[in-house]
Design an enzyme around this catalytic site. Structure first.
Site, PDB file in Angstrom:
ATOM      1  CB  THR A   1       7.997   0.579  -0.489  1.00 44.12           C
ATOM      2  OG1 THR A   1       7.024   1.515   0.004  1.00 44.12           O
ATOM      3  CG2 THR A   1       9.317   1.261  -0.737  1.00 44.12           C
ATOM      4  CG  ASP A   2       2.839  -3.636   0.130  1.00 44.20           C
ATOM      5  OD1 ASP A   2       1.971  -2.753   0.311  1.00 44.20           O
ATOM      6  OD2 ASP A   2       2.530  -4.821  -0.091  1.00 44.20           O
ATOM      7  CD1 TRP A   3       1.020   0.734   5.447  1.00 44.06           C
ATOM      8  CD2 TRP A   3      -0.431   1.395   3.886  1.00 44.06           C
ATOM      9  NE1 TRP A   3       0.174   1.644   6.018  1.00 44.06           N
ATOM     10  CE2 TRP A   3      -0.733   2.069   5.092  1.00 44.06           C
ATOM     11  CE3 TRP A   3      -1.223   1.665   2.760  1.00 44.06           C
ATOM     12  CZ2 TRP A   3      -1.781   2.985   5.204  1.00 44.06           C
ATOM     13  CZ3 TRP A   3      -2.267   2.568   2.877  1.00 44.06           C
ATOM     14  CH2 TRP A   3      -2.543   3.220   4.086  1.00 44.06           C
TER      15      TRP A   3
ATOM     16  CD  GLU B   1       9.046  -3.631  -0.794  1.00 45.54           C
ATOM     17  OE1 GLU B   1       9.742  -4.558  -0.341  1.00 45.54           O
ATOM     18  OE2 GLU B   1       8.168  -3.058  -0.124  1.00 45.54           O
TER      19      GLU B   1
END
Ligand SMILES: *[C@@H]1O[C@H](CO)[C@@H](O)[C@H](O)[C@H]1NC(C)=O
Ligand SMILES: *[C@@H]1O[C@H](CO)[C@@H](O)[C@H](O)[C@H]1NC(C)=O
Ligand SMILES: *[C@@H]1O[C@H](CO)[C@@H](O)[C@H](O)[C@H]1NC(C)=O
Ligand SMILES: *[C@@H]1O[C@H](CO)[C@@H](O)[C@H](O)[C@H]1NC(C)=O
Ligand SMILES: *[C@@H]1O[C@H](CO)[C@@H](O)[C@H](O)[C@H]1NC(C)=O
Ligand SMILES: *[C@@H]1O[C@H](CO)[C@@H](O)[C@H](O)[C@H]1NC(C)=O
Ligand SMILES: *[C@@H]1O[C@H](CO)[C@@H](O)[C@H](O)[C@H]1NC(C)=O
Ligand SMILES: *[C@@H]1O[C@H](CO)[C@@H](O)[C@H](O)[C@H]1NC(C)=O
Ligand SMILES: *[C@@H]1O[C@H](CO)[C@@H](O)[C@H](O)[C@H]1NC(C)=O
Ligand SMILES: *[C@@H]1O[C@H](CO)[C@@H](O)[C@H](O)[C@H]1NC(C)=O
Ligand SMILES: *[C@@H]1O[C@H](CO)[C@@H](O)[C@H](O)[C@H]1NC(C)=O
Ligand SMILES: *[C@@H]1O[C@H](CO)[C@@H](O)[C@H](O)[C@H]1NC(C)=O
Length: 815
Positions: free
Chosen positions: A364-366, A331
């Site tokens: 998820t992204d970071w 995402e």
């Protein structure tokens, strides 16, 4: 300095465990023991292991892969799209059923490897054991790194030693479920020493040849897997909407169809037959969705995109990726239309799962879950962030990165009855199935035989060919190019004499190499354009740096005019410092004034023809320089192996064949201009989408259609013949655009790309290109979010925006 060679061996996980989970058949496969890899230990400096921030990389990891010249890998039926399935295998379901809540919560968490490194860059076994035994984490990401990313380039041997050691801990502790490891393999395994780094994706797009995207994915997968890593956070399927943005070069340009084709073939290369072939990785198409449209051009600024616009332009490349089988999706950071993406049911359930039918694993992204409470003000605290994520979205794994709060909160929420265990099962099931698909239960360790293939000449040839095809000739008055070895050519600008500057970011380190180490970190894996020119001409080029990479005057600035007077031609390499994400934010598309001034003084004070070679992350505005120059080549970021290809084009060993994959603005106000602007709107950029030419004069003739009436269900075929009137062989891309002349209620776009094809044409020869066009392709999404066709005349144009374009008109019918 002293080197010691460590041979090590770790016993296989005991199979006689009595815990519940170990009863599962998947955990009872005999996986053998951790492979023995001959790893040279880190060198000490003056007897100290904890190295200072700046030190020669070779002291940290002196190993190199053997790089056998050729190798062969499994083939598979490319026409089949292989992707995640909607249901769990029985043994995966059985494993899921056997897990405790704690074990399930751990699977949802991904931590970065920096958590397990000591100041010596070596694995901290104690830290790893705590996270795996106590918190039962399911995944790890990135290359071994710390010290601000200083050390994140490791030989495949050393990297595999890390991943296998972590895996051996996972197999004997905690839930005993193997880890899945992910890394940013964007264009080749750019964090593994010696691995072949391909051009940046924007250059791959400029080739208009999807084979190059496939090759980058294929080689990147193999090299990634050699290091024991199973998952690439790639490709990027965004359409670029703002030329100021720092990450344009990581995407495949501005056109939805072009991006979709490149992404599809990149995924085929990365994944292939990934459920059987252990030289492949899981792809992760990202960032879902609309990251590429920051309102003010700065990284992560909020996009506002009407839903019909989203569906018409942003969604198609993701749809192509998902239909093509991308095993995972990532995402996007931040928000869309005011709503935070990671908490959005509309984006991550309704659109991604229900409408696009994505069945795989969503990460998820970071740090995005933590960002909800500690940055975005969209959640009260960490538990609220996790609650909203699990309750609203279909996120499966949290790239938490630096803590285990996601696991702890998940347990608390389930125990408190706020989140159902079924929701947790759903995500854990997808994660376990992916692990099984990638072969991790039966083959958790790296295949050491892949190590020797890293950096093979076979791979380097593919990267160089992609770089060669990616160079775009935009201007060539009086045939100023190609250069001739008999000419006295002056080369100016630091990008001429640097591997780092033609490679760009996401190579070696996140932000490219640093000032201290320079090109030494490439350690021979690549060549500058200067070295390329020497290679191609056998001559030592005349070179003045004149300005630094930021465009400010530097050594030799005042010598350039005099030297240019004595030269037959002067080639300016205009560049930009490699950068990505927030560190690449800029305020304007203008370059530093010293660069403009220098080119202008050569133009005004000499008769010497000027050539501009644009080496850049994004299109900087040229101002008057574009009229001062007789020749302009968009070099972009062709990668560390771009030096010889650039020289081959400059010296006429190859006739350029790239085309612009984006609109090159003249000025800042055009930063958000795409070629698919409304038909009546201004489209007056410096260089248009699709623009580009070779050294040959190619003429087009005989554009024909099989039927002048286009109706649903009956595609027509369109063909055109190209003739090469020149003396070079020409790789010639043909781009087929359509323009609906009138579209009732909705002004049509100036053009839309519908197809492209690239073929080789020998001097004097003609080649016919064939395309199909369907009425469905001519449909569009209206504001009620319906896909509709509006009847009327449609102009088909081959190579719009180029001088040799040809058009023909047909009639589109509603039914
Ligand atoms: C282990 O699996 C077997 C066969 O599936 C089953 O009969 C047994 O109850 C399981 N044992 C435990 C401790 O779950
Ligand atoms: C290789 O891994 C072993 C543990 O399996 C570790 O002791 C050793 O330090 C590692 N070597 C290097 C050079 O990282
Ligand atoms: C290794 O990790 C443990 C646990 O986090 C920590 O106490 C220790 O200081 C670390 N050792 C090194 C050398 O960083
Ligand atoms: C989210 O919470 C609402 C309100 O408690 C509940 O009705 C719904 O079932 C939850 N959804 C999920 C997926 O947990
Ligand atoms: C996990 O949650 C419990 C309950 O809220 C809390 O007491 C504990 O401190 C948390 N652990 C961590 C590591 O945050
Ligand atoms: C989820 O797992 C629990 C046991 O942990 C089980 O009782 C429940 O049936 C599972 N739900 C689904 C939908 O598999
Ligand atoms: C280079 O210049 C020489 C001498 O003018 C000419 O004979 C030769 O054909 C030129 N080569 C190319 C590739 O144009
Ligand atoms: C040019 O580069 C190629 C590829 O690295 C190399 O094989 C060749 O020996 C080089 N030729 C010269 C003249 O340096
Ligand atoms: C280029 O020079 C300017 C002016 O001296 C300086 O501010 C800037 O930091 C330099 N840029 C780089 C990348 O060295
Ligand atoms: C290209 O070749 C055609 C056919 O020979 C010729 O008519 C035309 O003038 C040439 N164009 C250029 C720019 O040389
Ligand atoms: C174009 O079509 C005509 C008639 O079919 C044919 O004579 C001619 O050779 C074709 N030209 C090319 C370049 O194929
Ligand atoms: C056009 O469609 C026909 C019929 O489906 C197909 O055989 C042909 O390969 C297609 N051509 C192209 C260029 O896609």
């Amino acid at each position: 300095m002293k080197c010691s060679t460590l041979f090590y061996y770790l016993a296989a996980a005991s199979s006689a465990s009595l815990t519940l989970a170990a009863n599962s058949t998947l955990l009872n496969i005999d996986v053998g023991s951790q492979p023995v890899i001959d790893v040279v230990d880190v060198r000490k400096q003056n007897g100290v292991v904890c190295l200072p921030n700046f030190f020669p990389l070779q002291d940290y990891d002196p190993m190199r892969p053997a790089s056998v010249p050729t190798y062969s890998l499994p083939q598979y039926d490319e026409s089949v799209d292989i992707g995640p399935s909607a249901t769990l295998d029985a043994d995966v379901q059985a494993l899921l059923d056997s897990l405790t809540l704690e074990e399930k919560a751990g699977q949802l968490v991904q931590l970065e490897i920096g958590q397990f490194l000591g100041c010596d860059g070596l694995i901290n076994i104690t830290a790893a054991e705590i996270m795996i035994d106590k918190w039962k984490i399911g995944s790890v990401l990135e290359a071994p790194q710390n010290q601000g990313g200083r050390w994140d380039i490791n030989s495949p041997q050393r990297f595999a030693n890390f991943t296998n050691t972590m895996q051996s801990i996972a197999l004997r502790m905690g839930s005993k479920i193997p880890l899945i490891w992910g890394v940013d393999t964007i264009r080749g395994a750019n964090y593994i020493k010696g691995a072949t780094i391909f051009p940046a994706p924007v250059n791959t797009a400029a080739t208009f040849n999807p084979v190059n995207a496939y090759n980058a994915g294929r080689v990147g997968a193999k090299d990634t897997r050699a290091a024991g890593v199973h998952w690439a956070f790639s490709p990027l399927a965004g359409i670029n909407r703002n030329k100021l943005w720092s990450r344009n070069f990581e995407n495949f340009g501005e056109d939805p169809y072009l991006v979709g084709e490149m992404v599809y073939h990149d995924i085929k290369g990365l994944q292939g037959d990934y459920k059987n072939d252990r030289s492949r990785v899981a792809a992760c198409v990202k960032h879902f969705i609309a990251y590429t449209a920051p309102t003010n051009g700065k990284d992560r600024d909020h996009p506002n995109i009407p839903w019909n616009v989203l569906m018409e332009y942003f969604v198609p490349p993701f749809k192509r990726a998902i239909d093509g089988g991308s095993a995972t999706v990532m995402e996007d950071y931040g928000l869309l239309n005011g709503q935070n993406t990671v908490l959005s049911e509309k984006i991550l359930v309704d659109l991604l799962r229900n409408e696009l039918g994505f069945k795989g694993m969503l990460v998820t992204d970071w740090g995005e879950v933590n960002s909800q409470w500690n940055q975005y003000h969209s959640a009260f605290d960490v538990e609220d962030s996790v609650y909203q994520t699990l309750n609203k979205s279909s996120i499966d794994m949290s790239m938490t990165a630096d803590d285990i709060l996601y696991a702890n909160s998940t347990m608390n929420l389930v125990n408190a009855g706020k989140i159902s265990i079924d929701r947790v099962n759903e995500s854990v099931g997808r994660i376990l199935q992916l692990k099984k698909d990638l072969g991790l239960f039966s083959q958790p360790y790296s295949d050491t035989s892949l190590i020797d293939t890293v950096g093979s000449k076979q791979d380097v040839d593919l990267a160089r060919n992609s770089a060669l095809e990616s160079l775009v000739l935009l201007k060539n008055d009086k045939q100023v190019l190609p250069l001739n070895t008999t000419e006295n050519v002056l080369f100016v600008g630091p990008a001429f004499n640097s591997i780092n500057y033609i490679a760009g970011a996401w190579a070696i380190h996140w932000q490219g190499t640093n000032a201290y180490e320079g090109d030494t970190v490439y350690d021979g894996y690549g060549e500058s354009v200067m070295a390329g020119v020497s290679n191609v001409t056998g001559l030592t080029p005349t070179y003045i740096q004149a300005y630094n990479i930021s465009g400010y005057r530097a050594d030799g600035y005042d010598d350039v005019v005099k030297a240019a007077r004595g030269a037959d031609k002067v080639v300016f390499f205009l560049g930009e410092k490699p950068s990505a994400e927030g560190l690449g934010n800029i305020d304007t598309l203008r370059m530093a004034q010293d660069q403009y001034d220098l080119v202008e003084s050569v133009y005004k004070n000499t008769e010497t023809p000027i050539v501009l070679a644009l080496v850049q992350n994004r299109p900087f505005s040229l101002g008057k320089l574009s009229s001062y120059a007789s020749g302009i080549i968009n070099v972009g970021l062709p990668g560390p192996y771009g030096g010889i290809p650039v020289a081959e084009v400059l010296y006429g060993q190859y006739s350029p064949s790239g085309r612009m994959p984006y609109t090159y603005p003249k000025m800042d106000y055009q930063a958000s201009t795409q070629y698919y602007t409304p038909i009546w709107n201004e489209y007056d950029p410096e260089f248009a989408f699709g623009q580009g030419m070779g050294y040959n004069n190619i003429t087009y003739s005989n554009i024909t259609v099989s039927n002048t009436d286009l109706v649903s269900g009956s595609p027509i075929s369109v063909s055109i013949t190209a003739t090469n009137n020149g003396v070079w062989e020409q790789s010639e891309p043909v781009l087929m655009f359509t323009t609906q002349i009138t579209r009732r209620g909705y002004s049509p776009e100036l053009y839309r790309l519908r197809a492209f094809d690239k073929q080789k044409i020998a001097p004097g020869a003609s080649v016919t290109y064939n395309f199909n066009l369907t009425a469905e392709e001519m449909s569009f999404i209206n504001v009620d979010l319906q896909r509709v066709i509006s009847e009327g005349p449609v102009m088909i144009t081959m190579n719009a925006f180029n001088q040799n374009s040809k058009s023909i008109t047909i009639n589109l019918h509603e039914s």
